[in-house]
Design a protein around this motif. Structure first.
Motif, short mmCIF file in Angstrom:
data_model
loop_
_atom_site.label_atom_id
_atom_site.label_comp_id
_atom_site.label_asym_id
_atom_site.label_seq_id
_atom_site.Cartn_x
_atom_site.Cartn_y
_atom_site.Cartn_z
N LYS A 68 8.63 -5.84 46.43
CA LYS A 68 9.95 -5.89 46.71
C LYS A 68 10.01 -6.10 48.02
O LYS A 68 11.06 -6.97 48.55
N SER A 69 9.48 -5.69 49.02
CA SER A 69 9.45 -6.01 50.45
C SER A 69 8.95 -7.54 50.75
O SER A 69 9.92 -8.08 51.70
N ALA A 70 8.20 -8.07 49.96
CA ALA A 70 7.79 -9.57 50.27
C ALA A 70 8.47 -10.41 49.34
O ALA A 70 8.38 -11.65 49.40
N LYS A 71 9.39 -9.76 48.36
CA LYS A 71 10.07 -10.66 47.42
C LYS A 71 9.12 -11.35 46.61
O LYS A 71 9.34 -12.83 46.71
N GLN A 72 8.06 -11.09 46.34
CA GLN A 72 7.10 -11.87 45.57
C GLN A 72 6.90 -10.81 44.17
O GLN A 72 6.74 -9.57 44.16
N PHE A 73 6.43 -11.68 43.26
CA PHE A 73 5.89 -10.79 42.15
C PHE A 73 4.78 -11.94 41.26
O PHE A 73 4.93 -13.11 41.51
N SER A 74 3.95 -11.46 40.53
CA SER A 74 3.02 -12.16 40.05
C SER A 74 2.40 -11.69 38.42
O SER A 74 2.74 -10.44 38.27
N LEU A 75 2.00 -12.50 37.88
CA LEU A 75 1.63 -12.36 36.47
C LEU A 75 0.36 -12.35 36.56
O LEU A 75 -0.49 -13.20 36.93
N HIS A 76 -0.55 -11.43 35.84
CA HIS A 76 -2.09 -11.28 35.91
C HIS A 76 -2.41 -11.14 34.27
O HIS A 76 -1.88 -10.42 33.58
N ILE A 77 -3.33 -12.01 33.74
CA ILE A 77 -3.88 -12.27 32.65
C ILE A 77 -5.22 -11.75 32.54
O ILE A 77 -6.28 -12.77 33.14
N MET A 78 -5.64 -10.56 32.12
CA MET A 78 -6.80 -10.16 32.07
C MET A 78 -7.59 -10.53 30.73
O MET A 78 -6.88 -11.03 29.89
N ASP A 79 -8.83 -11.01 30.80
CA ASP A 79 -9.81 -11.51 29.71
C ASP A 79 -8.94 -12.56 29.09
O ASP A 79 -8.93 -12.61 28.08
N SER A 80 -8.74 -13.65 29.86
CA SER A 80 -7.99 -14.85 29.49
C SER A 80 -8.76 -15.50 28.33
O SER A 80 -9.91 -15.65 28.09
N GLN A 81 -8.00 -16.07 27.26
CA GLN A 81 -8.37 -16.48 26.16
C GLN A 81 -8.06 -17.88 25.82
O GLN A 81 -6.97 -18.31 26.30
N PRO A 82 -8.67 -18.71 25.27
CA PRO A 82 -8.23 -20.08 25.03
C PRO A 82 -7.00 -20.28 24.25
O PRO A 82 -6.04 -21.02 24.72
#
Lengths: 113, 113
Positions: A68-82
């Motif tokens: 919140k303080s940095a006004k950033q958010f991210s998506l992490h996809i673990m064990d990415s698949q085709p």
């Protein structure tokens, strides 16, 4: 400002790897941050969403991290698949009498087998 | 349970013509929002309809208009089509106008020649 900035524009990862997509916003009135997945020729499908009172939310292989303080958010996809190969959009909306989603420009993810 | 449905799936028009796109919301949803998605970009909010009235509007000219019917279905009308109106038009529905979660239909691909 209503803009949501998303990076990278494209991302290539190996099967089993971690995919990370980042978004930044300016409008501190945003109070809901969803991620959508879109396959070619289809409409966006809601993947996972977070509110700013939570720093992380995990659903299966998908995790949203929120700063919140940095006004950033991210998506992490673990064990990415085709099968995860698609375009991903971050979005944000404000409360009030009606909600409109402001989208990022999208990240085209390719997961190599 | 049917999701959001849109018709037609594809449409070809010429400059200056008028077009009407249709949307049926997810069962139990009473709010419909329309978005325009140009090729390679994120969706942009056009307007939202709730209780048969336009509740909020994005930065789109008056050539874009809409309607919501008593059964909550909606139409998007675009007059005096321009080449730049070529895009995927997405309909999203939500439980109420203030509900955060929006579910998208498959879209209508409009090509203006």
């Amino acid at each position: 400002q209503q803009q949501v900035k998303q990076s990278p524009q494209s991302l290539i990862v190996q099967k089993g790897g971690i995919s990370i997509i980042n978004c930044a916003y300016e409008n501190t009135a945003f109070d809901y941050f969803p991620w959508y997945q879109q396959f070619p020729g289809k409409g966006p499908a809601l993947l996972i969403a977070i509110r700013p009172d939570v720093s992380e939310k995990k659903e299966g292989r998908f995790t949203i991290s929120f700063n919140k303080s940095a006004k950033q958010f991210s998506l992490h996809i673990m064990d990415s698949q085709p099968g995860d190969s698609a375009t991903y959009f971050c979005a944000a909306s404000t409360g009030g009498s009606a909600r409109q989603l402001t989208f990022g420009s999208g990240t085209q993810l390719t997961v190599l087998p | 349970d049917a999701g959001v449905t849109q018709s037609p799936t594809h449409l070809i028009k010429t400059r200056g013509q008028q077009v009407t796109l249709r949307c049926s919301p997810k069962s139990g949803h009473d709010t419909v929002s329309w978005y325009q998605q140009a090729l390679g970009q994120g969706p942009q909010f056009i307007f939202q309809y709730y209780e048969e009235e336009e509740r909020q509007r994005g930065n789109f000219p008056d050539r874009f208009s809409g309607h919501q019917f008593p059964n909550y279905s909606s139409e998007l009308n675009v007059n005096a089509l321009l080449l730049g109106d070529s895009a995927l038009y997405l309909c999203a529905s939500s439980l109420t106008a203030t509900q955060e979660t929006q579910y998208f239909g498959p879209g209508t691909r409009l090509l203006v020649l």
